[in-house]
Design a protein around this motif. Structure first.
Motif, PDB file in Angstrom:
ATOM      1  N   GLU A   1       0.834  -1.206   0.000  1.00  0.00           N
ATOM      2  CA  GLU A   1       0.000   0.000   0.000  1.00  0.00           C
ATOM      3  C   GLU A   1       0.864   1.249   0.000  1.00  0.00           C
TER       4      GLU A   1
ATOM      5  N   ILE B   1     -14.757 -13.021  15.266  1.00  0.00           N
ATOM      6  CA  ILE B   1     -14.882 -12.154  14.105  1.00  0.00           C
ATOM      7  C   ILE B   1     -15.825 -12.730  13.061  1.00  0.00           C
ATOM      8  N   TYR B   2     -15.796 -14.038  12.883  1.00  0.00           N
ATOM      9  CA  TYR B   2     -16.569 -14.596  11.779  1.00  0.00           C
ATOM     10  C   TYR B   2     -17.856 -15.245  12.236  1.00  0.00           C
TER      11      TYR B   2
ATOM     12  N   SER C   1     -14.762 -10.401  22.227  1.00  0.00           N
ATOM     13  CA  SER C   1     -13.341 -10.088  22.284  1.00  0.00           C
ATOM     14  C   SER C   1     -12.687 -10.624  23.539  1.00  0.00           C
TER      15      SER C   1
ATOM     16  N   PHE D   1     -17.373 -10.972   4.342  1.00  0.00           N
ATOM     17  CA  PHE D   1     -18.018 -11.458   5.558  1.00  0.00           C
ATOM     18  C   PHE D   1     -17.044 -11.320   6.713  1.00  0.00           C
ATOM     19  N   GLY D   2     -17.582 -11.343   7.908  1.00  0.00           N
ATOM     20  CA  GLY D   2     -16.732 -11.210   9.074  1.00  0.00           C
ATOM     21  C   GLY D   2     -16.473  -9.763   9.416  1.00  0.00           C
ATOM     22  N   LEU D   3     -15.847  -9.558  10.553  1.00  0.00           N
ATOM     23  CA  LEU D   3     -15.631  -8.206  11.048  1.00  0.00           C
ATOM     24  C   LEU D   3     -14.206  -7.741  10.842  1.00  0.00           C
ATOM     25  N   GLN D   4     -13.455  -8.439   9.986  1.00  0.00           N
ATOM     26  CA  GLN D   4     -12.073  -8.007   9.827  1.00  0.00           C
ATOM     27  C   GLN D   4     -11.873  -7.184   8.572  1.00  0.00           C
ATOM     28  N   THR D   5     -12.322  -7.722   7.432  1.00  0.00           N
ATOM     29  CA  THR D   5     -12.112  -7.023   6.163  1.00  0.00           C
ATOM     30  C   THR D   5     -13.437  -6.908   5.433  1.00  0.00           C
TER      31      THR D   5
ATOM     32  N   GLN E   1     -10.076   1.239   7.013  1.00  0.00           N
ATOM     33  CA  GLN E   1      -8.817   1.576   6.356  1.00  0.00           C
ATOM     34  C   GLN E   1      -8.834   1.047   4.932  1.00  0.00           C
ATOM     35  N   LEU E   2      -8.855   1.985   3.990  1.00  0.00           N
ATOM     36  CA  LEU E   2      -8.889   1.600   2.578  1.00  0.00           C
ATOM     37  C   LEU E   2      -7.498   1.202   2.117  1.00  0.00           C
ATOM     38  N   TYR E   3      -7.447   0.226   1.226  1.00  0.00           N
ATOM     39  CA  TYR E   3      -6.181  -0.161   0.612  1.00  0.00           C
ATOM     40  C   TYR E   3      -6.279   0.177  -0.863  1.00  0.00           C
TER      41      TYR E   3
ATOM     42  N   GLN F   1     -10.776  -2.655  -1.306  1.00  0.00           N
ATOM     43  CA  GLN F   1     -10.830  -3.436  -0.064  1.00  0.00           C
ATOM     44  C   GLN F   1     -10.571  -2.541   1.130  1.00  0.00           C
TER      45      GLN F   1
ATOM     46  N   GLU G   1     -10.138  -2.563   5.717  1.00  0.00           N
ATOM     47  CA  GLU G   1     -10.028  -3.322   6.962  1.00  0.00           C
ATOM     48  C   GLU G   1     -10.748  -2.545   8.041  1.00  0.00           C
TER      49      GLU G   1
ATOM     50  N   LEU H   1     -10.495  -1.586  15.298  1.00  0.00           N
ATOM     51  CA  LEU H   1     -11.082  -1.687  16.632  1.00  0.00           C
ATOM     52  C   LEU H   1     -10.892  -0.325  17.280  1.00  0.00           C
ATOM     53  N   LEU H   2     -11.998   0.269  17.721  1.00  0.00           N
ATOM     54  CA  LEU H   2     -11.904   1.609  18.276  1.00  0.00           C
ATOM     55  C   LEU H   2     -11.773   1.559  19.789  1.00  0.00           C
TER      56      LEU H   2
ATOM     57  N   PRO I   1     -15.798  -4.536  14.807  1.00  0.00           N
ATOM     58  CA  PRO I   1     -15.666  -5.388  15.986  1.00  0.00           C
ATOM     59  C   PRO I   1     -15.731  -4.521  17.232  1.00  0.00           C
ATOM     60  N   THR I   2     -16.381  -5.020  18.263  1.00  0.00           N
ATOM     61  CA  THR I   2     -16.511  -4.223  19.470  1.00  0.00           C
ATOM     62  C   THR I   2     -15.802  -4.907  20.623  1.00  0.00           C
ATOM     63  N   PRO I   3     -15.186  -4.137  21.517  1.00  0.00           N
ATOM     64  CA  PRO I   3     -14.697  -4.727  22.758  1.00  0.00           C
ATOM     65  C   PRO I   3     -15.882  -4.908  23.708  1.00  0.00           C
TER      66      PRO I   3
END
Lengths: 432, 560
Positions: A46, A374-375, A381, B343-347, B376-378, B427, B429, B432-433, B500-502
């Motif tokens: 990137e 996550i999935y 967490s 799908f999912g909370l990562q990407t 975060q854009l790639y 794409q 990502e 986590l805040l 994703p949340t803590p």
């Protein structure tokens, strides 16, 4: 000796090549245990893409590599896989050197002198035992699943490990100039190798027979020389980085990022969840506490281990890998590669079974709980955080166990192996 | 400058355009325009006498040196494919974009104060606009009014997709009108019926224009621009086979606004030339033709300034009865959609699909995307494909986000081949805040503002570039520079993305547990560093120790 080593090299390269070409490579390069915001390959690509677009890679918050990486990968980005396969090879060279030169010599010296009580002979290692240590160290590093994962993910952690390995190599060889330059490069890549200055200095002092006495001028003379080489090369490297993009933007982007931990992406370390749940009021205080925690073991450890600088290097690297702000399994693999060099401490280790079970179980549970959080959405967490805590706890136990065993062996070497109490019965040794 | 001179310098026009659609739905667009010959930035002469121009906005313009201001509040999403192009498009939520004068030294400070003042004027939470959702587009959002300086440092654009529009926003908006909601077309703006619609948007557009009075030359007036404030409400109502003004708005029209120079109602009868589709009553002899959005449309005009429009009952209640089933609607030439893949909370991946429905002409479009920093854009994963082939954009302007400071801005000029679908994918990502940065309902998700697609679409019908006073307001909002194309802005859907949340109940527990692990490390190392190995001599039991004490006093040998 050459044949098994070559065979090992071939096996290691084959495994990595097979994994590079399979579909696992992409999966592995996204794993948060293997890559972190500091050393992910996706971010390097990137950054280079941003440079092509005419935007400074440091203007956003995606790229946190040093300009040296931009220089390097600008030219070899197409051959990245080869670069990442060469770096473990460098660590492997180190292993050969570490044992063949240093440990052999020290043991020979020990045997020739009559310093040790007679019953300690079994504590000393025979050359036959030590013959296989280079192979074991190489095996521990090259075939360690952590290293393989790190390499296949093309994480720049492998390159950082190679620089640290080269630095240790040059230190053991006795070349202060090269050692200083390489240490400066390692510090430039990520700040934490700064703590390796003390063990390197102690090693050179020991080698040159300069006693570590603060009142002696010879001590200060050499220290200043070494510090000058180190600081000078650091300044030169930083200055050269300025000229790449013509701005000092990389300093807040790289070093400010490492210290202030703004990105809370989960990893195997202790920082992310702690600062995700931190009250804003205390954030600065705890950042300082956690960062000081990495650096402040240097002085006490150096005082205790001033006769044993190589073990001190191992301890420092282990402490950095556990307590740094964005650890990955590649960092863990680096200090684990040293463990065969201390295989003679096995009889004094107290918790090794427990620790290895904990580490193995955690390594297996990391991807499972990540997937659930996550999935699948059926965990949260806290599950992943718990395994992180356990993994770090296991690592701390491992390192302190080896430290205990090392100190105990030193005690036995001076006081004899079979100790007796005043009334002649067998004694137990405790820390008091 | 006497009062009579000032009175002659501003004028107010209002109109309502009703476009019946085939499915029985109605698109109603209210437009209120005030033109005022004045210069807010004149040195030494503070404007204090406001007549038709709303005073609150006038003061805002002069205080913050604003050249152009465009604000809109929208509830619902405009379905371009089913409903056609709107006259004045707007994205869901609130949108604000402002051009400041080039005399402003601190644009960010002015922007912050401006958003807070507007938030008070419109009773909306525009104070949530800050640097983390403001961008400076470099190519989209060029000034709609007079403007030769186009330094994009003076442009600010922000959008709040989460903002809801309700009665509280309508009331202060109606207060900006000269007649309020007492006379003229604004009496129809009753919130109970208005907010029952599928789409409701209210906007204020302020910009400097040239005065086009009869016979006066263009060039002479350039240094004395007048300000035009254009308030418009678009709404889209579902109705059945018969509708009337009373059914739609629970009111009928009784008089025009006395302060208005023109007050008209236009009903689009292009699809009903012979009267076979629907029947409009009361019948009116007035017809008007206008070319709007590349299409020549015919309108029945009801002029409210004429008494005979209101008939015997002194009230105008338009009635429309559907007779037959509708035919084909003209497909809009430019249309865009956006969705999140993965799908999912990562990407994830953002897909923007742009359709060019023109049968044989290709034209370029400018796509502007503003993505919040926590996605975060790639940019190296950006792909643009048309007709399954790579389509490289000719201009890319990308400003990456800085965490917690500014969002991503991506602007691209893409050439769309004729009759094709172009897909832009990138794409991202998910970050986590910190636990305090989540909204009170974190599992609802985070909104990403609409993408903006701006283009000059080739027109099937020749557009007229002359401006006349009699032109209806809806066809003269955007200045037409050339005959063969018209300007279109399409907004895509906003996205709703989960992060994703803590665990929010755990701050104390986490601090304790993590500090425990660190303390375990510290404790082990402390022990090993400060203690030495000693042979363990067992300690005597208590009785023997006491006995030894007494023996020591006596001077007798001790027990072991």
């Amino acid at each position: 000796m050459a044949a098994p080593l070559t065979l090992l090299l071939i096996v290691a390269v084959t495994i990595r090549a097979v994994l590079f070409r399979s579909s696992w490579a992409e999966l592995i390069s996204e794993r948060v245990e293997v890559v972190s915001p500091l050393n992910a390959w996706k971010r390097v690509v990137e950054g280079l893409a941003l440079l092509d677009l005419g935007v400074s890679p440091y203007s956003g918050d995606v790229f946190h590599e040093t300009p040296f990486m931009i220089y390097l990968f600008h030219f070899v980005v197409d051959y990245a896989e080869i670069v990442f396969m060469v770096s473990p090879g460098l660590v492997f060279c180190l292993s050969r050197f570490l044992t063949s030169l240093y440990l052999f010599r020290k043991q020979k010296y020990a045997l020739e002198s009559d310093r040790y009580p007679a019953d300690c002979l079994e504590l000393l290692r025979s050359p036959k035992e030590m013959f296989y240590i280079p192979l074991k160290v190489a095996m521990f590093y090259l075939l360690n699943p952590f290293t393989i994962l790190s390499c296949v993910a093309k994480s720049t952690c492998g390159l950082n490990n190679a620089i640290i390995a080269l630095f240790i190599l040059c230190t053991l060889k006795g070349s202060a100039l090269l050692s200083g330059i390489l240490l400066a490069l390692a510090t430039y890549q990520s700040i934490y190798p700064l703590t390796l200055f003390a063990p390197a200095l102690l090693f050179f002092l020991q080698r040159l027979y300069i006693p570590v006495n603060l009142r002696r001028s010879s001590f200060w003379f050499f220290t200043l020389q070494y510090a000058f080489i180190y600081v000078g090369s650091l300044v030169v490297i930083t200055g050269l980085s300025f000229f790449l993009l013509g701005s000092w933007d990389f300093i807040p982007s790289v070093y400010g990022f490492i210290f202030s931990v703004p990105d809370l992406t989960p990893n195997i370390g202790l920082f992310w969840y702690f600062f995700a749940e931190m009250f804003e009021h205390f954030r600065l205080f705890f950042i300082c506490v956690f960062q000081i925690n990495v650096f402040f073991y240097t002085i006490p450890l150096s005082i205790k281990l001033k006769e044993h600088p190589v073990f001190l290097i191992f301890m420092q690297i282990a402490i950095i890998s556990i307590f740094k702000s964005y650890p990955t399994v590649g960092d863990v693999a680096l200090y684990m590669a040293f463990l065969p060099a201390w295989s003679h401490l096995y009889r004094f280790l107290r918790n090794i079974f427990l620790v290895s079970c904990v580490l193995l179980a955690c390594s297996a549970l990391f991807p499972v709980l990540w997937h659930l959080w996550i999935y699948a959405g059926s965990a949260n967490s806290n599950f992943y955080y718990a395994i992180t805590l356990l993994f770090n706890f296991g690592q701390i136990l491992l390192v302190s166990d080896y430290f205990y065993a090392y100190l105990r062996r030193e005690h036995h070497l001076t006081h004899g192996l079979y100790l007796k109490k005043k009334d002649g019965t067998e004694a137990t040794l405790v820390l008091k | 400058m006497g009062i009579t001179a000032a009175a002659a310098r501003d004028e107010f026009q209002e109109e309502l355009v009703i476009r019946p659609l085939h499915s029985g739905d109605i698109y109603a667009s209210f437009q209120f325009r005030t033109l005022w010959d004045t210069d807010f930035l004149q040195e030494g002469q503070k404007v204090s006498h406001y007549r038709l121009f709303p005073k609150s906005l006038g003061q805002v313009l002069s205080k913050f040196s604003v050249r152009e201001l465009h604000i809109s509040f929208t509830q619902g999403f405009w379905r371009t494919m089913q409903w056609g192009q709107p006259f004045i498009p707007s994205p869901p939520g609130a949108e604000l974009w402002v051009w400041f004068h080039d005399t402003v030294s601190d644009v960010d400070g002015n922007w912050k104060e401006l958003t807070n003042v507007l938030s008070g004027i419109f009773c909306a939470s525009l104070n949530f606009i800050d640097l983390t959702n403001t961008v400076q587009p470099s190519a989209s959002f060029k000034p709609l009014g007079l403007g030769n300086a186009t330094d994009h440092r003076f442009l600010r654009y922000a959008t709040l997709p989460r903002e809801i529009v309700c009665t509280e926003n309508l009331t202060p908006w109606k207060k900006l009108l000269p007649c309020g909601s007492k006379a003229g077309l604004a009496v129809l703006l009753k919130s109970e019926k208005l907010f029952h619609s599928s789409f409701h948007s209210q906007a204020v557009h302020i910009r400097p224009v040239c005065q086009h009075k009869n016979g006066l030359d263009f060039a002479k007036i350039l240094d004395a621009p007048s300000f035009c404030i254009h308030l418009c409400i678009n709404c889209y109502l579902h109705l059945f086979t018969e509708w009337s003004l009373f059914k739609m708005f629970s009111r009928t029209l009784t008089e025009a606004c006395p302060l208005a120079t023109s007050s008209k109602v236009y009903v689009d009868i292009t699809d009903n030339p012979e009267g076979e589709l629907f029947e409009l009553s009361p019948a009116t002899p007035l017809l008007s033709q206008a070319v709007v959005l590349g299409d020549r449309r015919t309108y029945s005009v009801f002029d409210l300034t004429r008494a005979e429009t209101f008939g015997q009952l002194r009230s105008l209640n338009l009635l429309l009865r559907w007779k037959g089933d509708g035919g084909e609607m003209l497909r809009p030439l430019l249309h865009a959609e956006r969705y999140v893949a993965g799908f999912g909370l990562q990407t994830g991946e953002i897909h923007t699909v742009i359709y060019n429905n023109h049968p044989y002409r290709a034209f370029p479009v400018l796509l502007m995307d503003s993505v919040p920093w926590y996605l975060q854009l790639y940019i190296h994963t950006l792909t643009v494909t048309s007709k399954s082939r790579d389509n490289k954009p000719s201009y890319i302007h990308y400003q990456p986000a800085k965490d917690r400071h500014r969002p991503h801005l991506l602007e691209m000029l893409i050439q769309l081949p004729p009759h094709s679908m172009t897909e832009v994918t990138v794409q991202f990502e998910r970050a986590l805040l910190k636990w305090t940065e989540y909204t009170p309902d974190p599992n609802h998700g985070f909104y990403v503002g609409s993408s903006v697609v701006s283009a000059l679409v080739p027109s099937m019908v020749a557009m007229s570039t002359n401006f006349t006073q009699d032109q209806p307001l809806f066809s003269s909002f955007v200045p037409v520079k050339e005959e063969s194309s018209y300007f279109v802005r399409v907004y895509t859907e906003p996205l709703l993305v989960n992060l994703p949340t803590p665990d929010f109940s755990m701050p104390y527990n986490v601090i304790c547990l993590t500090c425990t692990v660190v303390a375990v490390g510290y404790g082990s190392f402390y022990n090993l560093l400060t203690r030495t190995f000693q042979v363990d001599e067992p300690s005597l039991p208590l009785a023997k120790r006491l006995a030894n004490l007494i023996r020591r006093i006596r001077g007798v040998p001790l027990l072991t």
